[in-house]
Design an enzyme around this catalytic site. Sequence first.
Site, PDB file in Angstrom:
ATOM      1  N   GLU A 143       0.847  -1.198  -0.198  1.00 17.90           N
ATOM      2  CA  GLU A 143       0.010   0.003  -0.002  1.00 17.90           C
ATOM      3  C   GLU A 143       0.928   1.279   0.092  1.00 17.90           C
ATOM      4  O   GLU A 143       0.655   2.147  -0.829  1.00 17.90           O
ATOM      5  CB  GLU A 143      -0.874   0.038   1.101  1.00 17.90           C
ATOM      6  CG  GLU A 143      -1.953  -1.078   1.111  1.00 17.90           C
ATOM      7  CD  GLU A 143      -1.377  -2.515   1.301  1.00 17.90           C
ATOM      8  OE1 GLU A 143      -0.170  -2.720   1.780  1.00 17.90           O
ATOM      9  OE2 GLU A 143      -2.088  -3.459   0.874  1.00 17.90           O
ATOM     10  N   HIS A 166       9.410  14.850  10.343  1.00 22.45           N
ATOM     11  CA  HIS A 166      10.860  14.949   9.142  1.00 22.45           C
ATOM     12  C   HIS A 166      10.700  14.654   7.889  1.00 22.45           C
ATOM     13  O   HIS A 166      11.234  15.230   7.054  1.00 22.45           O
ATOM     14  CB  HIS A 166      11.687  13.844   9.814  1.00 22.45           C
ATOM     15  CG  HIS A 166      12.512  14.136  11.019  1.00 22.45           C
ATOM     16  ND1 HIS A 166      13.761  13.732  11.421  1.00 22.45           N
ATOM     17  CD2 HIS A 166      12.136  14.916  12.077  1.00 22.45           C
ATOM     18  CE1 HIS A 166      14.124  13.896  12.469  1.00 22.45           C
ATOM     19  NE2 HIS A 166      13.314  14.620  12.957  1.00 22.45           N
TER      20      HIS A 166
HETATM   21  O1  LIG Z   1      -0.489  -6.005   2.804  1.00 17.70           O
HETATM   22  C1  LIG Z   1      -0.529  -6.061   1.788  1.00 17.70           C
HETATM   23  C2  LIG Z   1       0.171  -5.940   0.516  1.00 17.70           C
HETATM   24  O2  LIG Z   1       1.666  -5.268   1.062  1.00 17.70           O
HETATM   25  C3  LIG Z   1      -1.942  -7.100   1.342  1.00 17.70           C
HETATM   26  O3  LIG Z   1      -2.852  -6.665   2.218  1.00 17.70           O
HETATM   27  C4  LIG Z   1      -1.526  -8.685   1.695  1.00 17.70           C
HETATM   28  O4  LIG Z   1      -0.436  -8.962   0.624  1.00 17.70           O
HETATM   29  C5  LIG Z   1      -2.905  -9.401   1.362  1.00 17.70           C
HETATM   30  O5  LIG Z   1      -2.602 -10.866   1.383  1.00 17.70           O
HETATM   31  P1  LIG Z   1      -3.627 -11.825   1.209  1.00 17.70           P
HETATM   32  O6  LIG Z   1      -4.233 -11.822  -0.062  1.00 17.70           O
HETATM   33  O7  LIG Z   1      -2.675 -13.132   1.452  1.00 17.70           O
HETATM   34  O8  LIG Z   1      -4.826 -11.854   2.107  1.00 17.70           O
END
Ligand SMILES: O=C(CO)[C@H](O)[C@H](O)COP(=O)(O)O
Length: 148
Positions: free
Chosen positions: A72, A99
């Site tokens: 994200e 910062h």
């Molecule tokens: O944090 C995330 C990306 O960085 C996603 O939310 C994560 O990879 C989702 O995982 P899954 O499909 O196994 O529930």
Amino acid sequence: MRVHIATDHAAFELKEYLVSRLKEDGFEVVDHGAHAYDPEDDYPPFIIACAEAVVADEGALGVVLGGSGNGEQIAANKVRGVRAALACNVDLARLAREHNNANIVALGGRMQSLEEGYDIVRTFLDTDFPGEARHQRRIDLISEYENR
Ligand SMILES: O=C(CO)[C@H](O)[C@H](O)COP(=O)(O)O
């Protein structure tokens, strides 16, 4: 203050919790989804829409959520004008503002309790960027590269 927020399935519960608590606290919250829990959804469209809204909305801040917050943060930082910081505790949230003048904080919904997540987000929203010259100079160098 207006707060833009987005998540995928992995932090859906945290997103719902934050929307409700922040509204109670008087923040204007714009929810960019996900609007329903779908374990197969993909975070980039939600996060990029949220990040674009933050850049277009002067003075607003953003919160992007996922399982870890890593992807994200990466997705948000692809949007020109975004400075997104991953924060797993209140010190990182405070430093992201003091910062880095971060305009988006990324959290992992699987990394802490709902209450801890709320404290991290509130710290981020409540901390101003003091604009110290050395920090501004470094931010300007990043922007200069981004706009090249
Ligand atoms: O944090 C995330 C990306 O960085 C996603 O939310 C994560 O990879 C989702 O995982 P899954 O499909 O196994 O529930």
